[in-house]
Write an enzyme that holds these catalytic residues in place. Sequence first.
Site, PDB file in Angstrom:
ATOM      1  N   LYS A  11       0.822  -1.116 -17.194  1.00  0.00           N
ATOM      2  CA  LYS A  11       0.412  -1.634 -15.874  1.00  0.00           C
ATOM      3  C   LYS A  11      -0.632  -2.736 -16.038  1.00  0.00           C
ATOM      4  CE  LYS A  11      -2.004  -1.501 -11.747  1.00  0.00           C
ATOM      5  NZ  LYS A  11      -3.351  -1.964 -11.403  1.00  0.00           N
ATOM      6  N   ARG A  40       4.168   3.929 -12.463  1.00  0.00           N
ATOM      7  CA  ARG A  40       3.716   2.657 -13.028  1.00  0.00           C
ATOM      8  C   ARG A  40       4.836   1.735 -13.489  1.00  0.00           C
ATOM      9  NH1 ARG A  40      -1.202   3.429 -12.269  1.00  0.00           N
ATOM     10  NH2 ARG A  40      -2.470   5.053 -13.231  1.00  0.00           N
ATOM     11  N   PHE A  83      -4.416  -2.434  -6.954  1.00  0.00           N
ATOM     12  CA  PHE A  83      -3.923  -1.138  -6.449  1.00  0.00           C
ATOM     13  C   PHE A  83      -3.241  -0.299  -7.528  1.00  0.00           C
ATOM     14  CE2 PHE A  83       0.127  -2.981  -4.157  1.00  0.00           C
ATOM     15  CZ  PHE A  83       0.687  -3.281  -5.373  1.00  0.00           C
ATOM     16  N   GLU A  84      -2.882   0.905  -7.144  1.00  0.00           N
ATOM     17  CA  GLU A  84      -2.344   1.910  -8.075  1.00  0.00           C
ATOM     18  C   GLU A  84      -3.257   2.077  -9.296  1.00  0.00           C
ATOM     19  OE1 GLU A  84       1.877   1.912  -8.781  1.00  0.00           O
ATOM     20  OE2 GLU A  84       2.318   1.174  -6.779  1.00  0.00           O
ATOM     21  N   GLY A  85      -4.559   2.086  -9.042  1.00  0.00           N
ATOM     22  CA  GLY A  85      -5.549   2.190 -10.119  1.00  0.00           C
ATOM     23  C   GLY A  85      -5.986   0.798 -10.525  1.00  0.00           C
TER      24      GLY A  85
END
Lengths: 267, 583
Positions: free
Chosen positions: B350, B272, B392-394
Site C-alpha cells: 500500500k 489493501r 486513507f485506509e491507514g
Amino acid sequence: MPLKILVTAKRVEDPESKIKVKPDGTGIVTDGVNYKMNPFDEIAVEEALRLKEKHGGEVVVASIGADKSMTEIRAALAMGADRGILVKHDGPLDPFVVSAILDKLFEKEKPDLVLLGKQSIDDDQNQVGQYLAERRGLGQATFASKTESLESEAEQKKQPGVVLAADGKSLRVVREVDGGLVTVDVSLPAIVTCDLRLNKPRFASLPGIMKAKKKPVEEIVAASLGVDLAPKVAVKKLSEPPKRQGGLKVADVPELYAKLKGEAKVL
Amino acid sequence: MPDKKNASYVQSLCMGEIEEEIIVPFPKMEDGEKETLGQVLASVRQLLSGREKEFREWDVKAEMPAPFIEELRQFGLFGLVIPEAHGGIGFGSTAYSRVLQEIAKFDGSVALTVGAHSSIGMRGLLLFGTDAQKARWLPRLTTGEMIAAFCLTEPGAGSDAAAVRTTARRDGNDWILNGEKIWITNGGMADFFTVFAKTPDAQTGGKASLTAFVVTRDMPGVSTGPHEDKMGIRASSTTTVRMEDVRVPGDHVLGGVGQGFKAAMRILNAGRTGLGGGSVGGMKKLISLSARQAVDRQQFGRPISEFGMIKEKVGLMVVETFAAESVVSLVAGLIDQGYEDYAVEAAISKVFATEALYRVSDEALQIAGGNGFMREYPYEKAVRDCRINRIFEGTNEILRLFIALSAMNDVGQQLKELASVVKSGVADPIKGFGVLSGYAKKRASLATGLVGDKRSFTRLSPSVKHAAVVVEEATRDVAIAADRILRKHGGKVVGKQFATHRLADILIDLFVLSAVLSRVNSIVEEKGAEGAAQELAILEIFSGRARRRMRSNINRIDDNDDELVKVVADHAFEKEGYSWDTL
C-alpha cells in the site's frame, strides 16, 4: 413462433492491437496481439439474442478454429447465447471451406435462421454467408441494417432490426446497399449477414460471464465432418501498406502546379 | 514448505533470513480464473470506455448520477469478491485487484465506489460473518441492492483507531448505538454499514473495547450527512454517518464482542490489494498519456520524446509501475495461496503503490507542461484523485511504524529471551548457554557475512544474480540494523520514529525489490534472458536505486541529524510558525 438461430463467432485480432507483418511476409507477428470476437459477429449475436427475447427459441453459437476459439464462444454465451459448438481445426481456412463446415452444422442443427457477420475484420472477404446460402439452396439477405439511427429510441429499447413476419414463415430485412437501403422478405430457413449499423451489441455482465461457464459447449473435430479442409485460396504474401509521406506547404498555385507535374507526375 | 499460518517474508528479513520459497516462483493465477478474469476485464472496458467526458463532468459537479450506479449494479461489479455460492464472482485477491486496476484506468471515483464496497465495506462480513449472517446479507450485497461502507473514522479517531467514541450499550439482547462517523466512503448510497463502536467488556472488568456491528440504513436513528466537497475523487460519495439511539439486534455483531480492533485491522489488511491494484491502474493510464504526449508534442523542431529529461521521467515511471505491480501482485498471490500473516507485506504494497502513483502522476503532469495544469486535460484530476491514497485506509506514516515495529518484533523476542537468560543464567546455566550461543552464532555469522542457512537465494536464474546479491547483502544489513536499533532503544523503540521510519523505508525497498526480482526471474525462466531484456533492464535499474537508498538509510541509523531536526521542529511548535525574515 420460437426461432432456433445458429450464429457465428470468429476469433480475430483485436483491431486496437498494433498489427505488424512478419519480415518474411508469411503472416503477422502474433506476439503481443490481443484477440476478440469478430465485431460483425458480435452484431449477429446481439440480433440473435433480440429475436430470441421477442419470439423465444434457442441461440446456438459456433466457432471454427483452435482451442482458443473457446474464448469467443464463451463471450457469446456470456452475452446470453444458450449453447456452443466449437469445430476444432488448426491451420488455414478459406471462406469456401468455412461455408462447407457451416453447411454440416446446419444439417446437424437444422436452425430456422443462420446469422453471421457480413465479413470478418481479419481478411475482410465477405463470402461465407453467400456460399452457405448457395450450398443449402436457401434465401439470403446480406448486409442487414436498420432504418432508424443507432441512437434512436427504438435502439434504446433494443428493437430488432430483423423482423419476423406474423405467420413466422419469413423475415423482413433492411439491407444496406450503395446509396441507400433495400427492404427484402426472405423465407425461413434463411441466411442473414449483419452489417455495422444493425444494432449496438450488449456487453456481457459479470453474472452473465459466470452463467456462461456452465453452459454446454460441444467440441467437434473438423476432420470428422467429412469436409475437404484444403483451402482453395493460398495466401502468397502479406505486406504492410506503404508508409505515408509527410505533406508539404506550397507558396502559390504555380508552385503547386510545378510540383504536381514535375514531382508527383499526376498532371 | 513454509508454515502458512505464521511465515512472513519481511519479518524473516529482520532475522537475516531469506524465506525464498515464500516468494519464488512468482505467484501465477490458475488458468480457469485467468480466463474468467479476461472476460470480466474485456466487459469492464466496454462498460467504461468512451465516457471520459462524463467522468470529468461528475468530478466538476461532485456527484455520481444514480443511473450510473444502477449500471454498475446491473453489470455485477458489486459481487466481485463474494463467493459463487452467494451469487458472486468469487474472485481471489489477485483477480479482484486486477479488476480494480482496470476500473482505475478510467476513473478513480468509480474504482473507489466499487473498491470501498468490496475491499472494506463488507469485508468484515466475509471474514467474520456467521453462516446465518452471510446468508442474510451477501445475496443483496452481491447484486448491489445493498452497497456497503466501512465506518471506523471519527473526528477524534483517525490514525488512532482505538480512540473511537461511538458507543454501544446493552439493552436486553440488543445494543443501542450512539455516535458519529466521518469521511465514510459510499456513505450517501450505502445501505450496509460495518460500524465500530466501544462496548463495555466484561472480561476486562468493564473497560471498553471495540466491537464491529452491521448497521443498516433502514434502522431508525441512522442518518447520513451531505456529500463532502473534496480535493479529489470528487464524484465518489463521502459523508458522515450518524447514529442516534439506533437499536441493533444482538445477531448483528461481527466477529465477537470486544474483537473489533483486531477485526478492523484484518479488514484493512485484506483490502489493501484493492487500493494497490487501483494505484497500478492509475499509473498505467498515466504512462499511456505521457508516452503519447511525448511522441506528439514538438518543441525545438523535435518530438520531446527525444529529450533526455523526458526519457528519464518516462523510463522511471515505467520502472516504478512495474515495481508497484510486482509487489501488489505478490501480496495478492500470497493471500490467494493461503498465507495468513501478510499484514506487513500488505502494508508495504500500500505504501509503495500509493507513493509511486503520486510521483508518477506528478511527473505525467510535468511532461504535459502548461496543458497539465489545465482542467480540460486529465492530468490535474489524476494528481487530485490519487492524493487521498496516502492518507486513507491507514496513513502511510502509521503503516511505516507498523511495518518496522512488526518486523522487529521477532528480533525483540530473541533479545528479550536473551536478556531474561542473562538474568536467570545462574539459575539454569545449561538452558542459558543454549540460547546464548545460538543467538551469538547468528550474530557472529551476520557480522562476518558468512553464508549460512537461508542467507542466499538458491532457486534463481543466473541472469538475475546481480539483483539477488543486492537483496542478500541488504538482508544481512537490515538484520544488523534491527539488532542495533533494538539494543540502542530497547522497549522505547516504539517512540523512536526517526529510527523506525528509516528501518521501514529499508524494508519497503527490500520487499519491493524482492518482488521485482522474483517476477523477473519467472519471466526469464519462461522467455529466456534474451526475451526478457526489457524486464532485466527494469530489474537492474530498480535494484541499483533501491541499493543506494537502503545504503543511505543504513548509514544514517547512527550518523544523522535527527536531534537537530527535532530542535528546529519544537521551535516551530513553540512559536507556532516560521520565525525568520530577510527584512
